[in-house]
Design an enzyme around this catalytic site. Structure first.
Site, mmCIF file in Angstrom:
data_model
loop_
_atom_site.group_PDB
_atom_site.id
_atom_site.type_symbol
_atom_site.label_atom_id
_atom_site.label_comp_id
_atom_site.label_asym_id
_atom_site.label_seq_id
_atom_site.Cartn_x
_atom_site.Cartn_y
_atom_site.Cartn_z
ATOM 1 N NE ARG A 100 -0.886 -10.144 3.031
ATOM 2 C CZ ARG A 100 -0.437 -9.237 2.167
ATOM 3 N NH1 ARG A 100 -0.864 -9.233 0.919
ATOM 4 N NH2 ARG A 100 0.438 -8.337 2.549
ATOM 5 C CG HIS A 127 0.367 -4.562 6.267
ATOM 6 N ND1 HIS A 127 1.211 -5.642 6.489
ATOM 7 C CD2 HIS A 127 0.422 -4.322 4.919
ATOM 8 C CE1 HIS A 127 1.738 -6.022 5.330
ATOM 9 N NE2 HIS A 127 1.284 -5.239 4.371
ATOM 10 C CD GLN A 130 3.915 -1.566 3.514
ATOM 11 O OE1 GLN A 130 3.727 -2.596 2.877
ATOM 12 N NE2 GLN A 130 4.824 -0.672 3.156
ATOM 13 C CG ASP A 218 -3.349 0.964 1.276
ATOM 14 O OD1 ASP A 218 -3.057 0.450 0.174
ATOM 15 O OD2 ASP A 218 -3.722 0.294 2.264
ATOM 16 C CB CYS A 258 1.715 -0.063 1.610
ATOM 17 S SG CYS A 258 -0.049 -0.092 1.259
ATOM 18 N NE ARG A 286 6.671 -5.386 3.981
ATOM 19 C CZ ARG A 286 5.508 -5.941 3.613
ATOM 20 N NH1 ARG A 286 4.745 -5.339 2.728
ATOM 21 N NH2 ARG A 286 5.082 -7.051 4.183
HETATM 22 N N1 NVA Z 1 -4.978 -1.975 2.682
HETATM 23 C C1 NVA Z 1 -4.513 -2.905 1.681
HETATM 24 C C2 NVA Z 1 -3.057 -3.131 1.847
HETATM 25 C C3 NVA Z 1 -2.438 -4.031 0.805
HETATM 26 C C4 NVA Z 1 -0.988 -4.265 1.043
HETATM 27 C C5 NVA Z 1 -5.288 -4.213 1.798
HETATM 28 O O1 NVA Z 1 -5.558 -4.645 2.920
HETATM 29 O O2 NVA Z 1 -5.634 -4.794 0.768
HETATM 30 N N1 CP Z 2 2.398 -3.923 0.629
HETATM 31 C C1 CP Z 2 2.099 -5.240 0.625
HETATM 32 O O1 CP Z 2 1.881 -5.869 1.657
HETATM 33 O O2 CP Z 2 2.084 -5.796 -0.618
HETATM 34 P P1 CP Z 2 1.597 -7.260 -0.994
HETATM 35 O O3 CP Z 2 0.101 -7.296 -0.832
HETATM 36 O O4 CP Z 2 2.023 -7.436 -2.420
HETATM 37 O O5 CP Z 2 2.250 -8.248 -0.074
#
Ligand code: NVA
Ligand code: CP
Length: 301
Positions: A100, A127, A130, A218, A258, A286
């Protein structure tokens, strides 16, 4: 070797197989499994996570393998060891890497240098994990994807980019309502259209939500966007999924998010916790899709 940097790295057939395997694994949960015995997964995180971290770790444990949580700052990466050296060294110990990252370049570079599969666990661009869970959830509630109308309300962000490609692969019609300046990545819009996506981009949430089978949103401020928070909260006013917007969708429309969610910003508490919301199934899924993904990536099916 299979990397998953973008949801479009999967063909329609691979995606169907992955979802079928996910459903089987979901049904079989609780039975002892050892498909990934003696296999290890490295999980590199530059950003916080609840669902992604826990679901990958539990997936490895339940399949008889082992997951290592590697906080970026605790690795020599955080002290300027190169991404490529990190990937090559990890490849001598473990069987797959999830990462990540802030910049998509980082996960691409890991994949370029690693001798094991690399899975994008969220970047600024996509992502894909997801979307696997989202597709399983949609399939559970709606059956076939073909002809479904999905509406995205809010930021044209990483999740939205993956959604465009997923809609293209599965044949769903997608309508995206974002404030001006927050539309999804133009190159990924083009890629989705080239893959056959019936895609509409609008600045009108009601237009997008009308007749939808699925409403999806989101956060307005993604990880990495925190310095723009004040401006974003102003710019996104009117792009909330609330009871009124839901009335424009089909009466059996399901609501996706999400998570994490901000009640009162992109979605009201009433809708997020309401009867049409399936966000907890979506979060649970997930686990099941990532089990299937890990088995495919580690060639253990
Ligand atoms: N768009 C959000 C998704 C979190 C799971 C982010 O990147 O923070
Ligand atoms: N939806 C998602 O990826 O959640 P987290 O940021 O908690 O991993």
């Amino acid at each position: 070797m299979m990397h998953l940097l973008s949801i479009s790295d999967l063909t329609h057939k691979e995606l169907q197989e992955l979802l079928d395997l996910s459903s089987e694994l979901k049904e079989q949960r609780g039975q002892e499994m050892d498909a990934l015995r003696n296999m290890s997964l490295a999980m590199i995180f530059e950003k916080p996570s609840t669902r992604t971290r826990v679901s990958f770790e539990v997936a490895m444990t339940e399949l008889g393998g082992h997951a290592l949580y590697l906080n970026y700052d605790d690795l020599q990466l955080g002290r300027s060891e190169t991404i490529c050296d990190t990937a090559r060294v990890l490849s001598r110990y473990i069987h797959a890497i999830t990462a990540r990252v802030y910049s998509h370049e980082t996960v691409s570079e890991l994949a370029r240098c690693a001798d094991v599969p690399v899975i994008n666990a969220l970047s600024d661009v996509e992502h894909p994990c997801q979307l696997l869970a989202d597709l399983l959830t949609i399939r559970e509630y709606k059956g076939d994807f073909k002809g479904l109308r999905i509406a995205w309300i809010g930021d044209g962000n990483n999740v939205c980019n993956s959604l465009m490609l997923a809609a293209a692969i599965t044949g769903m019609t997608l309508s995206i309502a974002s404030p001006a300046g927050y539309e999804p990545d133009p190159d990924i819009q083009s890629q989705a259209r080239e893959l056959g996506c019936d895609l509409t981009i609008t600045h009108d949430p009601v237009e997008a939500a009308s007749g939808a089978d699925v409403l999806y949103t989101d956060v307005w401020v993604s990880m990495g966007d925190e310095t723009e928070e004040e401006k974003r909260l102003r710019d996104f006013a009117g792009f909330q999924i609330d009871g009124n917007l839901l009335c424009h969708a089909k009466s059996d429309c399901i609501v996706l998010h999400c998570l994490p969610a901000h009640r009162g910003q992109e979605i009201t508490g009433e809708v997020l916790d309401g009867t049409q919301s399936v966000v907890l199934d979506q979060a649970e899924n997930r686990l099941h899709v990532q089990k299937a993904l890990l088995m495919m990536a580690m060639e253990r099916i």
